[in-house]
Design a protein around this motif. Structure first.
Motif, PDB file in Angstrom:
ATOM      1  N   GLY A   1       0.816  -1.216   0.000  1.00  0.00           N
ATOM      2  CA  GLY A   1       0.000   0.000   0.000  1.00  0.00           C
ATOM      3  C   GLY A   1       0.844   1.259   0.000  1.00  0.00           C
ATOM      4  O   GLY A   1       0.546   2.230  -0.709  1.00  0.00           O
ATOM      5  N   GLN A   2       1.909   1.237   0.779  1.00  0.00           N
ATOM      6  CA  GLN A   2       2.813   2.392   0.812  1.00  0.00           C
ATOM      7  C   GLN A   2       3.535   2.543  -0.524  1.00  0.00           C
ATOM      8  O   GLN A   2       3.697   3.659  -1.030  1.00  0.00           O
ATOM      9  N   ALA A   3       3.946   1.433  -1.106  1.00  0.00           N
ATOM     10  CA  ALA A   3       4.621   1.477  -2.406  1.00  0.00           C
ATOM     11  C   ALA A   3       3.695   2.018  -3.486  1.00  0.00           C
ATOM     12  O   ALA A   3       4.109   2.825  -4.323  1.00  0.00           O
ATOM     13  N   ARG A   4       2.429   1.605  -3.457  1.00  0.00           N
ATOM     14  CA  ARG A   4       1.456   2.112  -4.442  1.00  0.00           C
ATOM     15  C   ARG A   4       1.257   3.610  -4.285  1.00  0.00           C
ATOM     16  O   ARG A   4       1.172   4.350  -5.268  1.00  0.00           O
ATOM     17  N   ALA A   5       1.167   4.062  -3.033  1.00  0.00           N
ATOM     18  CA  ALA A   5       0.979   5.502  -2.793  1.00  0.00           C
ATOM     19  C   ALA A   5       2.190   6.280  -3.281  1.00  0.00           C
ATOM     20  O   ALA A   5       2.042   7.329  -3.929  1.00  0.00           O
ATOM     21  N   LEU A   6       3.388   5.788  -2.999  1.00  0.00           N
ATOM     22  CA  LEU A   6       4.598   6.476  -3.484  1.00  0.00           C
ATOM     23  C   LEU A   6       4.626   6.520  -5.000  1.00  0.00           C
ATOM     24  O   LEU A   6       4.975   7.543  -5.596  1.00  0.00           O
ATOM     25  N   ARG A   7       4.254   5.414  -5.633  1.00  0.00           N
ATOM     26  CA  ARG A   7       4.245   5.370  -7.099  1.00  0.00           C
ATOM     27  C   ARG A   7       3.257   6.388  -7.659  1.00  0.00           C
ATOM     28  O   ARG A   7       3.569   7.119  -8.607  1.00  0.00           O
ATOM     29  N   ALA A   8       2.074   6.471  -7.063  1.00  0.00           N
ATOM     30  CA  ALA A   8       1.076   7.434  -7.527  1.00  0.00           C
ATOM     31  C   ALA A   8       1.584   8.860  -7.359  1.00  0.00           C
ATOM     32  O   ALA A   8       1.405   9.698  -8.250  1.00  0.00           O
ATOM     33  N   LEU A   9       2.230   9.139  -6.246  1.00  0.00           N
ATOM     34  CA  LEU A   9       2.775  10.484  -6.017  1.00  0.00           C
ATOM     35  C   LEU A   9       3.927  10.781  -6.972  1.00  0.00           C
ATOM     36  O   LEU A   9       4.052  11.896  -7.475  1.00  0.00           O
ATOM     37  N   ALA A  10       4.768   9.791  -7.214  1.00  0.00           N
ATOM     38  CA  ALA A  10       5.928   9.981  -8.101  1.00  0.00           C
ATOM     39  C   ALA A  10       5.495  10.166  -9.552  1.00  0.00           C
ATOM     40  O   ALA A  10       6.190  10.831 -10.326  1.00  0.00           O
ATOM     41  N   ASP A  11       4.359   9.599  -9.911  1.00  0.00           N
ATOM     42  CA  ASP A  11       3.895   9.653 -11.298  1.00  0.00           C
ATOM     43  C   ASP A  11       3.154  10.945 -11.646  1.00  0.00           C
ATOM     44  O   ASP A  11       2.772  11.132 -12.794  1.00  0.00           O
ATOM     45  N   THR A  12       2.933  11.799 -10.666  1.00  0.00           N
ATOM     46  CA  THR A  12       2.265  13.069 -10.938  1.00  0.00           C
ATOM     47  C   THR A  12       3.289  14.197 -10.910  1.00  0.00           C
ATOM     48  O   THR A  12       4.328  14.083 -10.281  1.00  0.00           O
ATOM     49  N   GLU A  13       2.975  15.270 -11.582  1.00  0.00           N
ATOM     50  CA  GLU A  13       3.896  16.410 -11.626  1.00  0.00           C
ATOM     51  C   GLU A  13       3.644  17.399 -10.507  1.00  0.00           C
ATOM     52  O   GLU A  13       4.403  18.333 -10.326  1.00  0.00           O
ATOM     53  N   ARG A  14       2.554  17.187  -9.765  1.00  0.00           N
ATOM     54  CA  ARG A  14       2.229  18.113  -8.688  1.00  0.00           C
ATOM     55  C   ARG A  14       1.721  17.314  -7.496  1.00  0.00           C
ATOM     56  O   ARG A  14       1.322  16.163  -7.649  1.00  0.00           O
ATOM     57  N   PRO A  15       1.748  17.907  -6.322  1.00  0.00           N
ATOM     58  CA  PRO A  15       1.207  17.213  -5.152  1.00  0.00           C
ATOM     59  C   PRO A  15      -0.274  16.891  -5.352  1.00  0.00           C
ATOM     60  O   PRO A  15      -0.977  17.569  -6.100  1.00  0.00           O
ATOM     61  N   LEU A  16      -0.730  15.861  -4.690  1.00  0.00           N
ATOM     62  CA  LEU A  16      -2.126  15.451  -4.780  1.00  0.00           C
ATOM     63  C   LEU A  16      -2.844  15.739  -3.465  1.00  0.00           C
ATOM     64  O   LEU A  16      -2.255  15.594  -2.394  1.00  0.00           O
ATOM     65  N   ARG A  17      -4.095  16.130  -3.575  1.00  0.00           N
ATOM     66  CA  ARG A  17      -4.929  16.213  -2.382  1.00  0.00           C
ATOM     67  C   ARG A  17      -5.126  14.795  -1.863  1.00  0.00           C
ATOM     68  O   ARG A  17      -5.100  13.824  -2.637  1.00  0.00           O
ATOM     69  N   MET A  18      -5.354  14.695  -0.569  1.00  0.00           N
ATOM     70  CA  MET A  18      -5.574  13.373   0.032  1.00  0.00           C
ATOM     71  C   MET A  18      -6.693  12.631  -0.707  1.00  0.00           C
ATOM     72  O   MET A  18      -6.551  11.452  -1.023  1.00  0.00           O
ATOM     73  N   VAL A  19      -7.790  13.318  -0.998  1.00  0.00           N
ATOM     74  CA  VAL A  19      -8.918  12.678  -1.661  1.00  0.00           C
ATOM     75  C   VAL A  19      -8.539  12.232  -3.083  1.00  0.00           C
ATOM     76  O   VAL A  19      -8.986  11.178  -3.552  1.00  0.00           O
ATOM     77  N   GLN A  20      -7.703  12.997  -3.768  1.00  0.00           N
ATOM     78  CA  GLN A  20      -7.253  12.608  -5.111  1.00  0.00           C
ATOM     79  C   GLN A  20      -6.370  11.359  -5.037  1.00  0.00           C
ATOM     80  O   GLN A  20      -6.488  10.463  -5.875  1.00  0.00           O
ATOM     81  N   LEU A  21      -5.485  11.329  -4.043  1.00  0.00           N
ATOM     82  CA  LEU A  21      -4.615  10.168  -3.885  1.00  0.00           C
ATOM     83  C   LEU A  21      -5.448   8.930  -3.542  1.00  0.00           C
ATOM     84  O   LEU A  21      -5.209   7.856  -4.096  1.00  0.00           O
ATOM     85  N   ALA A  22      -6.424   9.082  -2.684  1.00  0.00           N
ATOM     86  CA  ALA A  22      -7.306   7.958  -2.353  1.00  0.00           C
ATOM     87  C   ALA A  22      -8.035   7.467  -3.608  1.00  0.00           C
ATOM     88  O   ALA A  22      -8.140   6.254  -3.835  1.00  0.00           O
ATOM     89  N   ASP A  23      -8.528   8.394  -4.412  1.00  0.00           N
ATOM     90  CA  ASP A  23      -9.195   8.008  -5.668  1.00  0.00           C
ATOM     91  C   ASP A  23      -8.235   7.263  -6.590  1.00  0.00           C
ATOM     92  O   ASP A  23      -8.606   6.256  -7.195  1.00  0.00           O
ATOM     93  N   GLU A  24      -7.030   7.783  -6.692  1.00  0.00           N
ATOM     94  CA  GLU A  24      -6.017   7.152  -7.547  1.00  0.00           C
ATOM     95  C   GLU A  24      -5.737   5.716  -7.100  1.00  0.00           C
ATOM     96  O   GLU A  24      -5.534   4.826  -7.917  1.00  0.00           O
ATOM     97  N   LEU A  25      -5.737   5.497  -5.796  1.00  0.00           N
ATOM     98  CA  LEU A  25      -5.450   4.174  -5.238  1.00  0.00           C
ATOM     99  C   LEU A  25      -6.700   3.308  -5.122  1.00  0.00           C
ATOM    100  O   LEU A  25      -6.617   2.145  -4.734  1.00  0.00           O
ATOM    101  N   ARG A  26      -7.852   3.911  -5.428  1.00  0.00           N
ATOM    102  CA  ARG A  26      -9.149   3.222  -5.341  1.00  0.00           C
ATOM    103  C   ARG A  26      -9.422   2.726  -3.926  1.00  0.00           C
ATOM    104  O   ARG A  26      -9.826   1.571  -3.711  1.00  0.00           O
ATOM    105  N   ILE A  27      -9.172   3.608  -2.951  1.00  0.00           N
ATOM    106  CA  ILE A  27      -9.481   3.315  -1.558  1.00  0.00           C
ATOM    107  C   ILE A  27     -10.237   4.503  -0.971  1.00  0.00           C
ATOM    108  O   ILE A  27     -10.224   5.589  -1.547  1.00  0.00           O
ATOM    109  N   VAL A  28     -10.885   4.297   0.151  1.00  0.00           N
ATOM    110  CA  VAL A  28     -11.591   5.400   0.806  1.00  0.00           C
ATOM    111  C   VAL A  28     -10.568   6.272   1.517  1.00  0.00           C
ATOM    112  O   VAL A  28      -9.537   5.770   2.001  1.00  0.00           O
ATOM    113  N   PRO A  29     -10.810   7.579   1.582  1.00  0.00           N
ATOM    114  CA  PRO A  29      -9.824   8.490   2.183  1.00  0.00           C
ATOM    115  C   PRO A  29      -9.378   8.103   3.595  1.00  0.00           C
ATOM    116  O   PRO A  29      -8.203   8.239   3.929  1.00  0.00           O
TER     117      PRO A  29
END
Length: 139
Positions: A33-61
């Motif tokens: 789960g931590q690796a997926r979150a890091l990958r999602a953050l690394a793959d974007t050019e800007r910081p993500l809101r918590m809710v955006q990151l949760a959506d990206e990971l398909r989990i509830v905030p």
């Protein structure tokens, strides 16, 4: 011995892949789960809101909070107030987090290479094409 159903085979192979991946993540101090979150953050050019990151990971905030807590504690990410919305929090990957995200990506690739090494290259390509066809149908 009766043939296994396609869904059961896919599940078994996925479990083997996950176990190989987890085995490679442990020395990095990460869980999947931590690796997926890091990958999602690394793959974007800007910081993500918590809710955006949760959506990206398909989990509830609320499920994301302990993941971000662990990344923050390890110095891999940090929370910042969102200047565009006082009620939102941004998750920013740190340089250490970006480097570890790349190592985690390598760990996943290595686990896959090890698992699928039993197949000749042409069959791996065929399997990739078939799985892409199924996945793209549901996007």
């Amino acid at each position: 011995m009766a043939e296994k159903e396609l869904a059961e085979l896919l599940h078994l192979v996925s479990r083997r892949l996950r176990h190989g991946y987890v085995r490679r993540l442990v020395p990095l101090g990460l869980n999947p789960g931590q690796a997926r979150a890091l990958r999602a953050l690394a793959d974007t050019e800007r910081p993500l809101r918590m809710v955006q990151l949760a959506d990206e990971l398909r989990i509830v905030p609320r499920s994301l909070t302990p993941v971000v807590d662990a990344l923050e504690e390890a110095g891999l990410a940090r929370r910042e107030p969102d200047p565009a919305s006082r009620r939102s929090t941004l998750v920013v990957i740190t340089p250490a987090g970006r480097a570890l995200a790349e190592r985690a990506r390598d760990a996943r690739r290595q686990a896959g290479e090890e698992l699928f090494a039993v197949l000749p290259e042409g069959r791996r390509e065929q399997l990739r094409d078939l799985l892409n066809a199924v996945e793209s149908h549901f996007r």
